[in-house]
Design a protein around this motif. Structure first.
Motif, PDB file in Angstrom:
ATOM      1  N   ARG A   1      -9.226  -9.548   1.191  1.00 44.10           N
ATOM      2  CA  ARG A   1      -9.947  -8.752  -0.132  1.00 44.10           C
ATOM      3  C   ARG A   1      -9.301  -9.672  -1.156  1.00 44.10           C
ATOM      4  NH1 ARG A   1      -9.737  -4.461   3.384  1.00 44.10           N
ATOM      5  NH2 ARG A   1      -7.386  -3.506   2.632  1.00 44.10           N
TER       6      ARG A   1
ATOM      7  N   ARG B   1      -1.866 -11.007  14.244  1.00 45.29           N
ATOM      8  CA  ARG B   1      -2.558  -9.969  14.652  1.00 45.29           C
ATOM      9  C   ARG B   1      -2.999  -8.776  14.129  1.00 45.29           C
ATOM     10  NH1 ARG B   1       0.969  -6.122  13.633  1.00 45.29           N
ATOM     11  NH2 ARG B   1       3.063  -7.123  12.719  1.00 45.29           N
ATOM     12  N   ASN B   2      -3.119  -8.106  14.895  1.00 46.12           N
ATOM     13  CA  ASN B   2      -3.345  -7.068  14.136  1.00 46.12           C
ATOM     14  C   ASN B   2      -2.688  -6.004  13.201  1.00 46.12           C
ATOM     15  OD1 ASN B   2      -4.884  -5.801  17.170  1.00 46.12           O
ATOM     16  ND2 ASN B   2      -6.166  -6.093  15.414  1.00 46.12           N
ATOM     17  N   GLY B   3      -3.349  -6.190  11.554  1.00 47.94           N
ATOM     18  CA  GLY B   3      -1.908  -5.387  10.995  1.00 47.94           C
ATOM     19  C   GLY B   3      -1.687  -6.194   9.946  1.00 47.94           C
ATOM     20  N   ALA B   4      -1.796  -7.592  10.284  1.00 46.59           N
ATOM     21  CA  ALA B   4      -0.796  -8.629   9.814  1.00 46.59           C
ATOM     22  C   ALA B   4      -0.912  -8.785   8.346  1.00 46.59           C
ATOM     23  CB  ALA B   4      -0.870 -10.002  10.862  1.00 46.59           C
ATOM     24  N   GLY B   5      -2.257  -8.521   8.166  1.00 52.10           N
ATOM     25  CA  GLY B   5      -2.860  -8.623   6.305  1.00 52.10           C
ATOM     26  C   GLY B   5      -3.745  -9.752   6.722  1.00 52.10           C
ATOM     27  N   LYS B   6      -4.102  -9.593   7.653  1.00 55.88           N
ATOM     28  CA  LYS B   6      -5.719 -10.572   7.291  1.00 55.88           C
ATOM     29  C   LYS B   6      -7.227 -10.560   6.235  1.00 55.88           C
ATOM     30  CE  LYS B   6      -6.247 -10.795  12.028  1.00 55.88           C
ATOM     31  NZ  LYS B   6      -5.004  -9.328  12.145  1.00 55.88           N
ATOM     32  N   SER B   7      -7.320  -9.608   6.394  1.00 54.08           N
ATOM     33  CA  SER B   7      -8.287  -8.220   5.774  1.00 54.08           C
ATOM     34  C   SER B   7      -7.489  -8.274   4.188  1.00 54.08           C
ATOM     35  CB  SER B   7      -8.484  -7.319   6.228  1.00 54.08           C
ATOM     36  OG  SER B   7      -9.272  -7.086   7.472  1.00 54.08           O
ATOM     37  N   THR B   8      -6.823  -7.476   4.185  1.00 57.96           N
ATOM     38  CA  THR B   8      -6.007  -7.829   2.830  1.00 57.96           C
ATOM     39  C   THR B   8      -5.623  -9.237   1.958  1.00 57.96           C
ATOM     40  OG1 THR B   8      -4.377  -5.865   3.832  1.00 57.96           O
ATOM     41  CG2 THR B   8      -3.757  -7.205   2.175  1.00 57.96           C
TER      42      THR B   8
ATOM     43  N   GLU C   1     -13.993 -11.513  10.544  1.00 57.53           N
ATOM     44  CA  GLU C   1     -14.052 -11.513  12.170  1.00 57.53           C
ATOM     45  C   GLU C   1     -16.147 -10.977  12.736  1.00 57.53           C
ATOM     46  OE1 GLU C   1     -11.553  -9.003  14.418  1.00 57.53           O
ATOM     47  OE2 GLU C   1     -10.592  -8.453  12.397  1.00 57.53           O
TER      48      GLU C   1
ATOM     49  N   TYR D   1       0.894  -1.716   0.088  1.00 56.13           N
ATOM     50  CA  TYR D   1      -0.190  -0.064  -0.234  1.00 56.13           C
ATOM     51  C   TYR D   1       0.921   1.374   0.157  1.00 56.13           C
ATOM     52  CZ  TYR D   1      -4.034  -3.084   1.272  1.00 56.13           C
ATOM     53  OH  TYR D   1      -5.054  -4.120   1.854  1.00 56.13           O
TER      54      TYR D   1
ATOM     55  N   TYR E   1       4.102   0.131   1.679  1.00 55.20           N
ATOM     56  CA  TYR E   1       3.936  -0.182   3.416  1.00 55.20           C
ATOM     57  C   TYR E   1       3.717  -2.281   2.096  1.00 55.20           C
ATOM     58  CZ  TYR E   1       2.624  -2.805   6.949  1.00 55.20           C
ATOM     59  OH  TYR E   1       2.573  -3.737   7.984  1.00 55.20           O
TER      60      TYR E   1
ATOM     61  N   ARG F   1       1.492   4.742   1.255  1.00 55.28           N
ATOM     62  CA  ARG F   1       1.317   5.437   2.236  1.00 55.28           C
ATOM     63  C   ARG F   1       1.647   6.856   2.514  1.00 55.28           C
ATOM     64  NH1 ARG F   1       2.283   1.992   7.480  1.00 55.28           N
ATOM     65  NH2 ARG F   1       0.519   0.643   7.219  1.00 55.28           N
TER      66      ARG F   1
ATOM     67  N   ALA G   1       2.686  -4.682   2.671  1.00 57.90           N
ATOM     68  CA  ALA G   1       1.687  -5.506   3.820  1.00 57.90           C
ATOM     69  C   ALA G   1       1.383  -7.116   3.753  1.00 57.90           C
ATOM     70  CB  ALA G   1       0.196  -4.919   3.223  1.00 57.90           C
TER      71      ALA G   1
ATOM     72  N   HIS H   1      -9.512 -13.177  15.478  1.00 62.97           N
ATOM     73  CA  HIS H   1      -8.468 -13.441  16.633  1.00 62.97           C
ATOM     74  C   HIS H   1      -8.217 -14.277  18.181  1.00 62.97           C
ATOM     75  CE1 HIS H   1      -7.354  -9.282  15.727  1.00 62.97           C
ATOM     76  NE2 HIS H   1      -8.224  -8.983  15.323  1.00 62.97           N
TER      77      HIS H   1
HETATM   78  N1  LIG Z   1      -6.390   1.000   1.879  1.00 63.46           N
HETATM   79  C1  LIG Z   1      -5.077   0.525   2.313  1.00 63.46           C
HETATM   80  N2  LIG Z   1      -3.906   2.327   2.225  1.00 63.46           N
HETATM   81  C2  LIG Z   1      -2.127   1.708   3.329  1.00 63.46           C
HETATM   82  N3  LIG Z   1      -2.375   1.068   4.378  1.00 63.46           N
HETATM   83  C3  LIG Z   1      -3.600  -0.261   4.389  1.00 63.46           C
HETATM   84  C4  LIG Z   1      -4.349  -0.137   3.768  1.00 63.46           C
HETATM   85  N4  LIG Z   1      -5.047  -0.724   4.138  1.00 63.46           N
HETATM   86  C5  LIG Z   1      -4.337  -1.945   4.581  1.00 63.46           C
HETATM   87  N5  LIG Z   1      -3.294  -0.787   5.262  1.00 63.46           N
HETATM   88  C6  LIG Z   1      -2.185  -1.550   6.410  1.00 63.46           C
HETATM   89  O1  LIG Z   1      -2.277  -2.656   6.009  1.00 63.46           O
HETATM   90  C7  LIG Z   1      -2.023  -4.106   6.927  1.00 63.46           C
HETATM   91  C8  LIG Z   1      -2.303  -5.086   6.915  1.00 63.46           C
HETATM   92  O2  LIG Z   1      -3.741  -4.381   6.914  1.00 63.46           O
HETATM   93  P1  LIG Z   1      -5.441  -5.247   7.178  1.00 63.46           P
HETATM   94  O3  LIG Z   1      -6.061  -4.839   7.010  1.00 63.46           O
HETATM   95  O4  LIG Z   1      -5.349  -6.211   6.130  1.00 63.46           O
HETATM   96  O5  LIG Z   1      -4.824  -6.237   8.668  1.00 63.46           O
HETATM   97  P2  LIG Z   1      -5.583  -6.988   9.737  1.00 63.46           P
HETATM   98  O6  LIG Z   1      -4.532  -7.983   9.998  1.00 63.46           O
HETATM   99  O7  LIG Z   1      -6.978  -7.742   8.948  1.00 63.46           O
HETATM  100  O8  LIG Z   1      -5.483  -6.039  10.833  1.00 63.46           O
HETATM  101  P3  LIG Z   1      -6.916  -6.210  12.681  1.00 63.46           P
HETATM  102  O9  LIG Z   1      -6.621  -7.588  12.958  1.00 63.46           O
HETATM  103  O10 LIG Z   1      -6.517  -5.203  12.726  1.00 63.46           O
HETATM  104  O11 LIG Z   1      -7.857  -6.011  11.889  1.00 63.46           O
HETATM  105  C9  LIG Z   1      -1.946  -2.058   8.228  1.00 63.46           C
HETATM  106  O12 LIG Z   1      -0.557  -2.501   8.196  1.00 63.46           O
HETATM  107  C10 LIG Z   1      -3.152  -1.243   7.485  1.00 63.46           C
HETATM  108  O13 LIG Z   1      -2.598  -0.498   7.899  1.00 63.46           O
END
Ligand SMILES: Nc1ncnc2c1ncn2[C@@H]1O[C@H](COP(=O)(O)OP(=O)(O)OP(=O)(O)O)[C@@H](O)[C@H]1O
Length: 211
Positions: free
Chosen positions: A60, A50-57, A162, A16, A29, A18, A31, A194
């Protein structure tokens, strides 16, 4: 794992951009990096990290909402739907209208969704609130409606971000029970949680994103 791979990820990376500030240049960054696995028909795959590990990414990517910056995501001809808590309902429209629209976004006809409306409403435990605008719902009520729509429609692959942590304990138990039915079916489920305990209990396999 035997059977057909229905979605394959090969050395996938996502980065991504930033934004910087007035005196700070923009940066990229990373991800996700080097992700390779196959999703098989009928399996339930749990994703932890953990939070921010990229699970939602990752969800998607599997849903085809975003494309990888490197590597390949190959869909071998299956329908995929993503249910996330943030997924938008229109606050001005009723629960019924939002359920119909969500079902149509999952690829069903209006008639098909309408024929499931009674079950959806009963599962979501919303009663007369189904006729009220969604802006009057609590976040738990919205989540229950979203889960009820997704669980009563049947894409080949259901992605849950989640959503198993929604509602009170009795709704969570009911949601899990409905998931277990899917697990015994031909449908594949990929879910982010989680709770390690929940992942171990429900999934056939888990992927741990660790960075
Ligand atoms: N559209 C975006 N633009 C910039 N950075 C992004 C974007 N979407 C996600 N990120 C970054 O990419 C990383 C992974 O995000 P993601 O939402 O996939 O994590 P996650 O594991 O689902 O987190 P959580 O457990 O907090 O939901 C995070 O550091 C987030 O800040």
């Amino acid at each position: 794992m035997s059977g057909d791979a229905i979605i394959s990820l090969r050395d996938v990376g996502v980065r991504y951009k930033r934004r910087g500030g007035l005196f700070v240049p923009s940066r990229y960054y990373q991800a996700l990096e080097g992700i390779t696995f196959d999703l098989y028909r009928g399996e339930t795959l749990g994703i932890v990290g953990r939070n921010g590990a990229g699970k939602s990414t990752l969800l998607r990517l599997i849903a085809g909402i975003i494309q990888p910056d490197s590597g390949q995501v190959i869909n071998h001809g299956v329908t995929v739907s993503l249910l996330a808590l943030q997924a938008g309902f229109d606050g001005e429209l009723s629960g019924i209208d939002n359920a119909v629209i969500s079902g149509m976004l999952l690829g069903y006809s209006r008639y098909q969704v309408e024929s499931h409306l009674d079950e959806i409403a009963a599962f979501a435990e919303l009663g007369d609130f189904m006729e009220e605008p969604v802006k009057t719902y609590s976040s738990g009520m919205r989540s229950r409606l979203g889960f009820a729509v997704a669980i009563h429609m049947s894409p080949d692959v259901l992605l849950l971000d989640e959503v198993l942590s929604v509602g009170d304990q009795s709704f969570r138990q009911k949601a899990e029970k409905a998931m277990m039915k899917k697990i015994c079916s031909d449908q594949s489920v990929v879910f982010v949680s989680h709770s390690d305990e929940q992942i171990n209990r429900i999934s056939d396999r888990k992927i741990c994103l660790d960075r």
